[in-house]
Design an enzyme around this catalytic site. Structure first.
Site, mmCIF file in Angstrom:
data_model
loop_
_atom_site.group_PDB
_atom_site.id
_atom_site.type_symbol
_atom_site.label_atom_id
_atom_site.label_comp_id
_atom_site.label_asym_id
_atom_site.label_seq_id
_atom_site.Cartn_x
_atom_site.Cartn_y
_atom_site.Cartn_z
ATOM 1 N N CYS A 153 -1.220 -0.250 -7.107
ATOM 2 C CA CYS A 153 -1.839 -0.780 -7.166
ATOM 3 C C CYS A 153 -3.958 0.012 -7.657
ATOM 4 O O CYS A 153 -4.698 -0.875 -7.967
ATOM 5 C CB CYS A 153 -2.386 -1.640 -6.069
ATOM 6 S SG CYS A 153 -2.824 -0.442 -4.960
ATOM 7 N N HIS A 180 -9.724 2.108 1.062
ATOM 8 C CA HIS A 180 -8.327 1.526 0.810
ATOM 9 C C HIS A 180 -7.756 0.646 1.986
ATOM 10 O O HIS A 180 -7.918 1.452 3.050
ATOM 11 C CB HIS A 180 -6.915 2.370 0.245
ATOM 12 C CG HIS A 180 -5.800 1.519 -0.645
ATOM 13 N ND1 HIS A 180 -4.915 0.523 0.040
ATOM 14 C CD2 HIS A 180 -5.335 1.554 -1.912
ATOM 15 C CE1 HIS A 180 -4.068 -0.491 -0.867
ATOM 16 N NE2 HIS A 180 -4.561 0.696 -1.545
#
Length: 338
Positions: A153, A180
């Site tokens: 991602c 994150h």
């Protein structure tokens, strides 16, 4: 042209969201799901209810031992060994490998064994499979490739931005930090970690420095940047949406206004739907459910001078990524049947 028929192996966060993305984008048909740990009724519940992305916007039920989603029947299997999953019985040509376990060509090819499936898309970085980021290098896909990786991602967020900046201003070198959201690999409370000690600390109590290969992986999808980028991560106590900080030195001097203009042009042109541009006063929760790979935050970036800049871009690390898995399959099917 017929649509790609897709099987999903592993019905965790990405597996379920790939299913949602497939119904949202309506470019592929999911015909089969395999997960040895989730029975049919539980699958219905997990599709319907999602703590982050909300209630599924459609009808989910069962019929004759199959999932029924928006009127479409989806076969369900509970095999542990990929070689035993009857993908061919359901007509699934493309398998999304989203268990996080079978991430090499050798392991992923078990899905293709005995002519079960034709192609495997690993929803994670791979040590040896060709890696693709939609909007950056998907055109280098060849129909002879049987196992591919959709990268991570974070790579999907960073690579489109890096491509725009490098093509226009030349990235000499750069460091990336991704802030994150926590993921299922982390601990709810302190516990033992099989990797680094601090990875085992409570995900909702800490900001945890961690490693990531996302920046180096950009060099695999943009060869001109190979060896010029590296990075690290901070895992933070949010359930979804992450943000990339790319600090880089430019070979061709540019004001921050010129950089913004270049990104904005790409976001409304060749990278529309992949790269997004915003000047709004945004925060992370604004991007839950975003289908873009990378949302450039024009107000968050800064420059020290015309050759040294910090650029900021957001991404829904769950749903945005899942949409790219569907897009990659759609592209592969088009190439395979050209």
């Amino acid at each position: 042209m017929s649509r790609a028929k897709v099987g999903i192996n592993g019905f965790g966060r990405i597996g379920r969201l790939v299913l949602r993305a497939a119904f949202l984008k309506n470019t592929v048909d999911v015909v089969s799901v395999n997960d040895p740990f989730i029975d049919l009724e539980y699958m219905v519940y997990m599709i319907k209810r999602d703590s982050t992305h909300g209630t599924f916007p459609g009808e989910v039920s069962t019929e004759n031992g199959k999932l029924k989603v928006n009127g479409k029947l989806i076969s369900v299997h509970c095999e542990r060994d990929p070689a035993n999953i009857p993908w061919d019985k359901d007509g699934a040509e493309y398998v999304v490998e989203s268990t996080g376990v079978f991430t090499t060509i050798d392991k992923a090819q078990a899905h293709i064994k005995n002519n079960r499936a034709k192609k495997v898309i690993i929803s994670a970085p791979s040590a040896d499979a060709p890696m693709f980021v939609v909007g950056v290098n998907e055109n280098s896909y060849e129909k002879s490739m049987s196992v591919v990786s959709n990268a991570s991602c974070t790579t999907n967020c960073l690579a489109p931005l890096a491509k725009v900046i490098h093509d226009k201003f030349e990235i000499v070198e750069g460091l990336m930090t991704t802030v994150h959201s926590f993921t299922a690999t982390q601990k709810v409370v302190d516990g033992p970690s099989s990797k680094l000690w601090r990875d085992g600390r409570g995900a909702m109590q800490n900001i945890i420095p961690a490693s990531t290969g996302a920046a180096k992986a950009v060099g695999k999808v943009i060869p001109a940047l190979n060896g010029k980028l590296t990075g690290m991560a901070f895992r933070v106590p949010t359930p979804d949406v992450s943000v990339v900080d790319l600090t880089c030195r430019l070979g061709k001097g540019a004001s921050y206004e010129e950089i913004k203009a270049a990104v904005k042009a790409a976001a409304s042109g060749p990278l529309k739907g992949i790269l997004e541009y915003t000047e709004d006063e945004v925060v992370s929760s604004d991007f839950v459910g975003s289908t873009s790979s990378s949302i450039f935050d024009a107000k968050a970036g800064i420059s020290l001078n015309n050759n040294f800049v910090k650029l900021v871009s957001w991404y829904d690390n769950e749903f945005g990524y899942s949409c790219r898995v569907v897009d990659l399959i759609t592209h592969m099917h088009k190439v395979d049947h050209a």
